[in-house]
Design a protein around this motif. Structure first.
Motif, PDB file in Angstrom:
ATOM      1  N   ALA A  31      -1.436   0.675   2.403  1.00  0.00           N
ATOM      2  CA  ALA A  31      -1.453   0.571   0.947  1.00  0.00           C
ATOM      3  C   ALA A  31      -0.537   1.597   0.298  1.00  0.00           C
ATOM      4  O   ALA A  31      -0.016   1.376  -0.794  1.00  0.00           O
ATOM      5  CB  ALA A  31      -2.874   0.743   0.420  1.00  0.00           C
ATOM      6  N   GLN A  32      -0.344   2.741   0.967  1.00  0.00           N
ATOM      7  CA  GLN A  32       0.549   3.764   0.437  1.00  0.00           C
ATOM      8  C   GLN A  32       1.968   3.628   0.991  1.00  0.00           C
ATOM      9  O   GLN A  32       2.956   3.700   0.254  1.00  0.00           O
ATOM     10  CB  GLN A  32       0.023   5.169   0.773  1.00  0.00           C
ATOM     11  N   THR A  33       2.082   3.419   2.309  1.00  0.00           N
ATOM     12  CA  THR A  33       3.405   3.448   2.938  1.00  0.00           C
ATOM     13  C   THR A  33       4.248   2.232   2.593  1.00  0.00           C
ATOM     14  O   THR A  33       5.478   2.286   2.688  1.00  0.00           O
ATOM     15  CB  THR A  33       3.274   3.542   4.464  1.00  0.00           C
ATOM     16  N   LEU A  34       3.620   1.119   2.211  1.00  0.00           N
ATOM     17  CA  LEU A  34       4.361  -0.101   1.895  1.00  0.00           C
ATOM     18  C   LEU A  34       4.476  -0.342   0.393  1.00  0.00           C
ATOM     19  O   LEU A  34       4.893  -1.417  -0.036  1.00  0.00           O
ATOM     20  CB  LEU A  34       3.698  -1.307   2.573  1.00  0.00           C
ATOM     21  N   GLN A  35       4.142   0.666  -0.401  1.00  0.00           N
ATOM     22  CA  GLN A  35       4.143   0.538  -1.860  1.00  0.00           C
ATOM     23  C   GLN A  35       5.291   1.346  -2.458  1.00  0.00           C
ATOM     24  O   GLN A  35       5.905   2.181  -1.792  1.00  0.00           O
ATOM     25  CB  GLN A  35       2.791   1.027  -2.403  1.00  0.00           C
ATOM     26  N   TYR A  36       5.607   1.072  -3.737  1.00  0.00           N
ATOM     27  CA  TYR A  36       6.540   1.935  -4.463  1.00  0.00           C
ATOM     28  C   TYR A  36       6.032   3.371  -4.449  1.00  0.00           C
ATOM     29  O   TYR A  36       4.824   3.626  -4.379  1.00  0.00           O
ATOM     30  CB  TYR A  36       6.667   1.491  -5.925  1.00  0.00           C
TER      31      TYR A  36
ATOM     32  N   GLU B 289       0.624   3.585  13.527  1.00  0.00           N
ATOM     33  CA  GLU B 289      -0.622   4.089  12.960  1.00  0.00           C
ATOM     34  C   GLU B 289      -0.500   4.312  11.456  1.00  0.00           C
ATOM     35  O   GLU B 289      -1.473   4.117  10.705  1.00  0.00           O
ATOM     36  CB  GLU B 289      -1.014   5.389  13.660  1.00  0.00           C
ATOM     37  N   LEU B 290       0.691   4.706  11.016  1.00  0.00           N
ATOM     38  CA  LEU B 290       0.907   4.878   9.585  1.00  0.00           C
ATOM     39  C   LEU B 290       0.697   3.568   8.833  1.00  0.00           C
ATOM     40  O   LEU B 290       0.007   3.512   7.815  1.00  0.00           O
ATOM     41  CB  LEU B 290       2.327   5.393   9.321  1.00  0.00           C
ATOM     42  N   VAL B 291       1.291   2.511   9.344  1.00  0.00           N
ATOM     43  CA  VAL B 291       1.209   1.213   8.666  1.00  0.00           C
ATOM     44  C   VAL B 291      -0.207   0.665   8.725  1.00  0.00           C
ATOM     45  O   VAL B 291      -0.743   0.164   7.727  1.00  0.00           O
ATOM     46  CB  VAL B 291       2.215   0.222   9.281  1.00  0.00           C
TER      47      VAL B 291
END
Length: 430
Positions: free
Chosen positions: A49-54, A42-44
């Motif tokens: 856009a936030q969890t997979l970014q710097y 659910e996070l992904v």
């Protein structure tokens, strides 16, 4: 740099026929894996856009807030999220602290024995480790003060004391309440920085979490924490709590080293703390590890030959075992592996390579029946070694010869204190 005694065993302990009492791997199968998997999915899908970014070099602000809530369980109620730096496990935190404070040739005081990963960090920084002995109540304050006096007399620069006060790795002992106060008084008197490494603090079997050293002094204690033992080691999320001036240097060091800690794992831990019954999960871990500790101690009591002694941990993952006189855990190791049981030799936990007569046994990962079988196999190996030494009193072969180890500070070489091996407080359990 050299290979860790624990890492060197990985290829062996992965064999299904070997009972591993070596690695300190948490029992992650006790987690609600379906719920955790759904949470991360659910996070992904919802926050990709936030969890997979710097992210920030200091770490996610929400996670730092929740870390302060976790530390409050150990009496650290004055911590601010601005003083927390999220790290890739507490191992990176220790490396950052050492990079910031240590120059080549500086002295680090550390318990003897000490966590093998810390010794690797100090060695890479070209610091010199001086061991301070322990007994059943943890680090001995009088020995700490004596070490400081001798270091000052020799002109050595002592940068900090590194300590694992709760359920020590590898010794399994806990620093008693009176000694916590005594250690902090010595630190104040000698202007000594203390690095408190506390991955096991919530895993006590018979009591509430003890008050952290950091809770007693917010100026001279830097606290290292980790979610590896209370949630997941695979996510590699730890932290450092440090005064603001130190925090600034730690952030600069982590940005140079990894740029920023992984965003996905930070969000996963924060979401876990927000949405899952993590306190109840910690209690579940405690019950599970208590059962395995009991299986270990009962088996040792029933099976170990006379002359074998060991500690009795009241939390954490480890038992520290001393072999009968004349036996060498490192030389015995190949025969133990041949008998399908693995342990970590004690020499890996001393900077000077001493500790030949010791071994660390880890009870966190195997099931109780596996533990009992592993201890049975180990006892047979030790008995066979004793028989060899009895039959061939002075065998002159590299395979079976016992290498004399230090039996006190004098034998350890100038400027070295070795412990807890020599403490009279380790009783003979056989």
């Amino acid at each position: 740099m050299k290979t860790s005694e624990i890492r060197a065993l990985f290829s062996v302990v992965s064999r299904p026929e070997v009972v591993s009492l070596a690695g300190g791997m948490p029992a992650v199968t006790a987690l609600p894996l379906d719920a955790v998997g759904s949470m991360i999915g659910e996070l992904v899908s919802g926050m990709g856009a936030q969890t997979l970014q710097y992210g920030s070099g200091q770490g996610d602000p929400r996670l730092r807030e929740r870390i302060c809530d976790v530390m409050a369980l150990e009496g650290i109620t004055d911590a601010s999220p601005s003083e927390v730096v999220v790290t890739v496990g507490s191992q990176q935190g220790l490396d950052l602290v050492t990079r910031v404070f240590c120059d080549p040739g500086d002295v680090v005081l550390a318990e003897g024995p000490s966590y093998v990963g810390a010794l690797g960090v100090f060695q890479a920084a070209e610091a010199r480790v001086r061991h301070v002995p322990m007994d059943d109540d943890g680090l001995i304050p009088e020995a700490l003060e004596q070490a400081l006096i001798e270091c000052r007399a020799a002109g050595d620069r002592v940068k900090f004391l590194y300590t694992v006060p709760n359920y020590h790795n590898p010794a399994g002992v806990t620093l008693s309440e009176p000694r916590r106060q005594a250690v902090m008084e010595i630190a104040e008197r000698y202007d000594l920085l203390v690095i408190e490494d506390n991955p096991y603090g919530l895993l006590g079997f018979d009591r509430e979490p003890m008050r952290a050293l950091r809770a007693r002094d917010d100026r001279r204690v830097i606290y290292l924490g980790s979610f590896s033992k209370t949630f997941s080691p695979g996510l590699r999320v730890g932290w450092v709590l440090a005064p603001l001036a130190v925090r600034e240097k730690l952030v600069l060091a982590t940005e140079a080293q990894v740029l920023c800690p992984p965003s996905l794992t930070q969000y996963a831990v924060a979401r876990y703390l927000d949405t899952q019954p993590w306190r109840e999960q910690v209690k579940h871990f405690v019950e599970l590890y208590r059962e395995r500790r009991d299986a270990t101690l009962e088996s040792l009591e029933a099976l170990m030959p006379p002359g074998t002694t060991w500690t009795r941990p009241d939390g954490g993952f480890y038992v520290w075992l001393k072999l009968p006189h004349g036996l060498d855990a490192k030389l015995m190791q190949p025969r133990a592996v041949n008998a399908h049981v693995a342990y970590v030799p004690g020499i890996g936990f001393y900077a000077d390579g001493s500790g030949q007569e010791y071994m660390r046994l880890s009870y966190c990962y195997p099931e109780p029946d596996q533990i009992r079988e592993g201890v049975r196999r180990l006892a047979r190996v030790i008995e066979a070694e004793l028989d060899l030494h009895s039959t061939f009193d002075s065998v002159d072969t590299g395979t079976f010869r016992a290498v004399p180890g230090p039996h006190g500070a004098e034998a350890a070489g100038a400027g070295t204190i070795v412990g807890p091996a020599n403490s009279d407080r380790y009783e003979d359990r056989a």
